[in-house]
Design an enzyme around this catalytic site. Structure first.
Site, PDB file in Angstrom:
ATOM      1  N   LYS A 197       0.805  -1.228   0.000  1.00 48.02           N
ATOM      2  CA  LYS A 197       0.000   0.000   0.000  1.00 48.02           C
ATOM      3  C   LYS A 197       0.838   1.279   0.000  1.00 48.02           C
ATOM      4  O   LYS A 197       0.556   2.227   0.730  1.00 48.02           O
ATOM      5  CB  LYS A 197      -0.944   0.014   1.217  1.00 48.02           C
ATOM      6  CG  LYS A 197      -1.893  -1.175   1.254  1.00 48.02           C
ATOM      7  CD  LYS A 197      -2.879  -1.049   2.378  1.00 48.02           C
ATOM      8  CE  LYS A 197      -2.651  -2.102   3.440  1.00 48.02           C
ATOM      9  NZ  LYS A 197      -3.681  -2.153   4.452  1.00 48.02           N
ATOM     10  N   ASP A 232      -6.947  -6.275  11.050  1.00 53.01           N
ATOM     11  CA  ASP A 232      -8.210  -5.554  11.270  1.00 53.01           C
ATOM     12  C   ASP A 232      -9.426  -6.481  11.334  1.00 53.01           C
ATOM     13  O   ASP A 232     -10.393  -6.206  12.049  1.00 53.01           O
ATOM     14  CB  ASP A 232      -8.414  -4.443  10.235  1.00 53.01           C
ATOM     15  CG  ASP A 232      -8.359  -4.933   8.803  1.00 53.01           C
ATOM     16  OD1 ASP A 232      -7.985  -6.108   8.582  1.00 53.01           O
ATOM     17  OD2 ASP A 232      -8.687  -4.152   7.902  1.00 53.01           O
TER      18      ASP A 232
HETATM   19 MG    MG Z   1     -10.284  -0.714   6.980  1.00 52.21          MG
END
Ligand code: MG
Ligand code: ADP
Length: 494
Positions: A197, A232
């Site tokens: 990313k 996450d």
């Molecule tokens: Mg997210």
């Protein structure tokens, strides 16, 4: 040349839309004959290629379950990595005290603190802050990046007051949500495999990111340590589980997609080492890499070939927010080129990859005005052309086709996970209330996608079993989930 088109032609364009919605008023309209007549076969072929009838869904669910099993046997056996989280104790609601969380996964990091009050008081207070990461730090050294983060944490910790209270002599504990690929060997350590990313930080790959952060916090003079390193999805599961003991699966549908679930350790042949006290562990499936039995089109194949990771993340490229708009753009471009959908010229802007975003296709599908005014204005922004009504309707049907396939396949993936769990524990999943916690911008904001997903789950499970399976939105649970896992794994006794 203009031609008056009668309703039967319009109806055929709507054959692939969801049922249960009132039919739109029939209108006679003036259109260019060339575009609509020849765009219809492209639309019909698209709908056929993207179709997800029950046998296709069932095949996907079965393949997902089989790939999960293969990935649990040994690393490298499956598209699904089935990463062990080492989270073997889930929040119960009894947690007490002050805990911190840090979420690092993009161009921002978020810091959060929560004061937990146990069964009666639950969450007494929370506070969070978001800090953007300067561009130069994303390609600097590991020390610079972690020092920056630790100093942000120290500033945040200094403002601790009011209802937030750390008992004398205690070290603050932190749950660290880190959304980059790591190899974990325990709940509080993980080796960075590589940055992704847009991060290109030197000196972190191959190192324990928990140690990097702990050392930086020490350098800042901050009395805090990492108690839990999670991704996450795992954070979302923990956050939702705090409120509801029946949560067994968490799914993120945002820019990308992933899912995790609670597995029995005796069903994880590749787990060696210390046994879990609870006999369970959260497994991060990394299901974005799934690829079996998906109904793909020429547009998917071309998008994949032109991507930075060709051949990888095929499920993600079919169902997640980063890609749905781009698939629609590719279909519209073909319709413009082969069927003059936007008139004699192909709009140049339509050739730009990712110029049509998933929020745009979502907004177009929400347009209930008679003349599809919102569709017209979004298409004008994206193409520079003002399309006629019948073109707008075709575009909405393309959006619907791609969102429908995505939502239904995501639903089939969820059933695959539930099926795998049920097969190992007869009756403990389908025979009782079981909750799937959902989060991510795509799931949150795209109502048609959400209902297609639910439809697929209901079709696959049948009316009786699907009553027991609750698919519910758990907004922003991952931050608090990480803090809860820091509590669950606290070095202090509760
Ligand atoms: Mg997210
Ligand atoms: P991330 O996945 O990057 O952590 P989010 O969970 O907030 O972040 O998801 C953001 C993604 O959700 C966007 O990239 C987009 O694809 C999708 N999204 C955001 N808003 C909408 C919307 N209104 N309609 C459809 N999709 C949306």
């Amino acid at each position: 040349m203009s031609l008056t088109v009668a309703p039967p032609v319009l109806r055929s364009f709507h054959s692939g839309r969801s049922s249960g919605r009132p039919p739109r008023p029939r209108v006679l309209m003036t259109v260019r004959s060339s575009n609509t007549v020849s765009a219809a076969p492209i639309l019909i072929k698209l709908q056929r290629d993207c179709a997800t009838p029950l046998p296709v869904l069932r095949h996907v669910a079965d393949a997902m379950a089989a790939d999960m099993r293969a990935g649990l046997e040994a690393d490298g056996r499956s598209d699904l990595k089935m990463i062990l989280s080492y989270v073997d104790a889930l929040p119960t609601g009894n947690e007490k005290g002050l805990f911190y969380a840090l979420d690092l996964g993009g161009t921002n990091f978020r810091v959060l603190r929560v004061q937990l009050g146990g069964k009666d008081e639950h969450v007494v207070a929370t506070e969070f802050e978001q800090v953007s990461i300067p561009q130069e730090l994303m390609s600097g050294t590991s020390e610079e990046l972690f020092d920056f983060i630790a100093s942000g944490l120290a500033t945040f910790a200094q403002k601790e007051a009011g209802k937030f209270c750390l008992p004398q002599g205690r070290t603050r504990e932190l749950g660290f949500t880190f959304s980059f690929p790591v190899k974990q060997t325990s709940i509080d350590s993980g080796i960075l495999i590589k940055w992704t990313k847009g991060f290109a930080v030197s000196g972190t790959a191959g190192k324990d990111v928990v140690a990097c952060l702990n050392e930086a916090m020490k350098r800042q003079g901050l009395n805090m340590r990492v108690s839990a390193l999670v991704n996450d999805t795992v954070g979302t599961l923990a956050g939702a589980r705090y409120w509801d003991n029946d949560v067994m699966v968490a799914v993120i549908l945002g820019t990308g997609t992933n899912a995790c679930y609670v597995e029995r350790v005796d069903a994880i042949p590749k787990l060696h080492g210390p046994n879990s006290k609870s006999g369970r562990m959260i497994v991060n499936t990394e299901w974005g890499a799934f690829s079996h039995g998906l109904p793909l089109t020429e547009f998917d194949r071309e998008m994949d070939a032109g991507s930075i990771n060709p051949g990888e993340q095929i499920f993600e490229k079919t169902i997640s927010g980063m890609y749905l708009g781009e698939i629609v753009r590719r279909v519209l471009l073909k319709m413009a080129e082969d069927a003059r959908l936007f008139g004699d010229c192909v709009p140049e802007k339509l050739r730009m990859p990712f110029s049509l975003r998933t929020p745009d296709i979502c907004a177009m599908q929400q347009d209930s005005s008679k003349d599809f005014e919102v569709v017209g204005s979004i298409l004008h922004d994206v193409t520079g052309v003002s399309p006629d009504l019948i073109t707008r309707k075709i575009v909405v049907d393309v959006c619907d086709t791609i969102a429908k396939r995505g939502g239904r396949l995501a639903g089939a993936g969820i059933v695959g996970i539930l099926q795998k769990m049920e097969d190992d524990s007869k009756g403990l999943v389908f025979g009782k209330r079981t909750v799937v916690a959902m989060d991510g911008g795509l799931y949150e904001h795209y109502p048609q996608y959400r209902s297609y997903l639910q439809d697929a789950v209901t079709e696959l499970l049948g009316p009786e079993t699907s009553k027991n399976i609750v698919i519910e939105h758990s907004k922003d649970g991952s931050g608090i989930g990480a803090a809860l896992l820091a509590a669950t794994n606290s070095m202090y006794q509760h």
